[in-house]
Design an enzyme around this catalytic site. Structure first.
Site, mmCIF file in Angstrom:
data_model
loop_
_atom_site.group_PDB
_atom_site.id
_atom_site.type_symbol
_atom_site.label_atom_id
_atom_site.label_comp_id
_atom_site.label_asym_id
_atom_site.label_seq_id
_atom_site.Cartn_x
_atom_site.Cartn_y
_atom_site.Cartn_z
ATOM 1 C CD GLU A 211 -2.527 -1.302 2.670
ATOM 2 O OE1 GLU A 211 -3.637 -1.845 2.647
ATOM 3 O OE2 GLU A 211 -2.024 -0.810 3.707
ATOM 4 C CB CYS B 135 -1.299 34.157 13.547
ATOM 5 S SG CYS B 135 -1.891 35.389 12.398
#
Ligand SMILES: *Cc1c(COP(=O)(O)O)cnc(C)c1O
Length: 463
Positions: free
Chosen positions: A320, A391
């Site tokens: 996978e 921020c």
């Protein structure tokens, strides 16, 4: 985007902060093949191009920041995995790394299967035409709705992650008159990260059912008794960004040990094992990932050897990979804004994105590299920190990197190897508009995920 509107500020390259990681590269204009998508190159006029299109043109057309995906490279990598594992194995692309409908179609074209781990990923996969029987459904807390949708759609397998889920899936399948193909995800006491793996005695994590203490064997016992389930195999996923195959070796040894115990107890040989994903890619020049054919060879040998030892027929293997397919195929294009020189401390280069489009640096301390891509420069190397506009002091894109000392606002810089876990983990922090994903191939560029707009933001805000 106007890239010439900012007056250039002063700069110097003489201050190197304590503990900087390495010496500057010999040539800042050089693009290391290891970290850039395969069609990325510097054109004779110094501008970097991908798929035959210069990034300056792409920035003009699509704006910045933007994720640029090299479709040719994506398809080549997907095909390389498919070819390496051959017809007797299955390659499931891990959709969580990055999923869009175009990606689903590329995977379908190239013969890969698809892992999803939410209803949203499942819907995306189905809506782009991935046949349900080529989809595997993962997750440690799938909702009843998600399970029902997956079973109704006819997904090829559901990977069971807990004792409760064994019963839940069996019950839902039965109530729908189905017998669902399932695997059981076990934890084998191996945790792998990058260059090492740790063998742990107990399994302190939310995924899977521990092999330790006979729990996995008990899960198999229960699953085999339930009419709604067809147990086809055992699943193990040991970590991510792994370079060292020895973690897989231990995992395969333990998974095959369980298959042997199952045969001895129940007289059944489960036909499949899934060894998960987690194969590493090069984020910087220091990383040396393996090629898919080497990985396939190593995994096939390990499993065959273990099965021979246990006198079992070799099961069908599946893997996978997520990051290893999509990670190297994309880069993020940013425009340089403010450059701040903190004398004796550090130089901060701010870009027009940040942790909203790449959270990996803040989240995992991930390393990246960066290059000036809108032009070449012969200026001296300057050690910088590339930061975003959010921020948050931790809003770092590239912790330490060298860029030319004549870098100026309006320059375009690019961070390679951002195909995996960047757009898929992107956020709207500070009401940032998530960047578009633009696929480039043979001289053509097309938006496959568009840039978010302020209308998109306001559409959700219904107060
Ligand atoms: C995340 C994940 C993968 C993919 O991991 P990569 O590091 O992107 O290869 C594969 N399988 C499972 C179960 C996962 O959780």
């Amino acid at each position: 985007m106007s890239r010439s509107a900012h007056p250039a500020g002063p700069r110097h390259a003489d201050v190197l902060p304590e503990g900087h990681p390495s010496a500057p590269p010999a040539d800042l204009n050089h693009l290391d093949r290891k970290v850039w998508a395969s069609t990325v190159t510097r054109t004779p006029d110094g501008v970097v191009s991908v798929g035959g299109i210069e990034v300056t043109r792409l920035a003009e057309e699509f704006g910045t920041p933007a994720y640029l995906v090299d479709e040719t490279d994506f398809r080549e990598r997907a095909r390389a995995w498919r070819t390496a594992f051959g017809p007797d194995a299955d390659v499931f692309y891990a959709g969580k790394a990055f999923l869009s409908r175009a990606v689903v179609r590329w995977l379908h074209d190239e013969g890969l299967n698809l892992d999803v781990c939410s209803g949203g990923e499942l819907t995306t996969a189905l809506s782009a035409g991935m046949p349900a029987d080529r989809i595997a459904f993962h997750g440690n807390n799938k909702s009843v709705d998600e399970i029902e949708t997956a079973i109704r759609a006819g997904v090829g397998r559901i990977v069971l992650d807990s004792f409760q889920e064994i019963v839940r899936v069996a019950h839902i399948a039965q109530s729908l008159g189905r017998r669902q193909r399932v695997q059981i995800r076990i934890t084998v006491g191996v945790e792998a990260h990058t260059h090492e793996f740790i063998a742990t005695a107990h399994e302190d994590q939310k995924f899977g059912i521990p092999l330790a203490g006979g729990q996995a064997a008990e899960a198999v016992r229960r699953a085999l008794q339930l009419d709604g389930l067809e147990l086809i195999g055992i699943h193990s996923h040991i970590g991510s960004q792994i370079f060292d195959m020895s973690g897989f070796e231990v995992a395969a040894h333990r998974v095959v040990g369980l298959l042997r115990d199952i045969r001895d107890e129940h007289g059944v040989e489960l036909p499949e094992i899934d060894l998960g994903g987690g194969l590493g890619i090069a984020y910087t020049s220091g990383d040396d990932p393996r090629e898919p054919h080497e990985i396939a060879k190593a995994l096939n040998e390990i499993v065959s050897r273990e099965c021979e030892g246990a006198k079992l027929r070799t099961p069908r293997i599946s893997v996978e990979p997520g990051r290893a397919i999509v990670g190297p195929t994309a880069f993020t294009l940013y425009e340089v804004g403010t450059i701040k020189l903190l004398d004796g401390l550090r130089t901060y280069v701010s870009v027009d994105g940040g942790m909203s489009d790449n959270i990996r640096t803040a989240l995992y301390d991930a390393e990246y590299s960066v290059a000036l891509v809108s032009r070449t420069s012969e200026a001296a190397p300057m050690l910088v920190r590339v930061v975003g506009k959010h921020c948050e002091s931790g809003d770092i894109v590239v912790k330490d990197a060298f860029l030319p000392a004549d870098l100026a606002p309006g320059d375009l810089i690019a961070v390679p190897a951002t195909g995996a876990y960047c757009r898929s983990m992107a956020s709207n922090y500070n009401h940032a508009l998530r960047p578009p994903v633009v696929a480039v191939r043979e001289g053509e560029a097309r938006v496959i995920v568009r840039r978010e707009t302020e209308e998109d933001l306001l559409r959700l805000d219904v107060g």
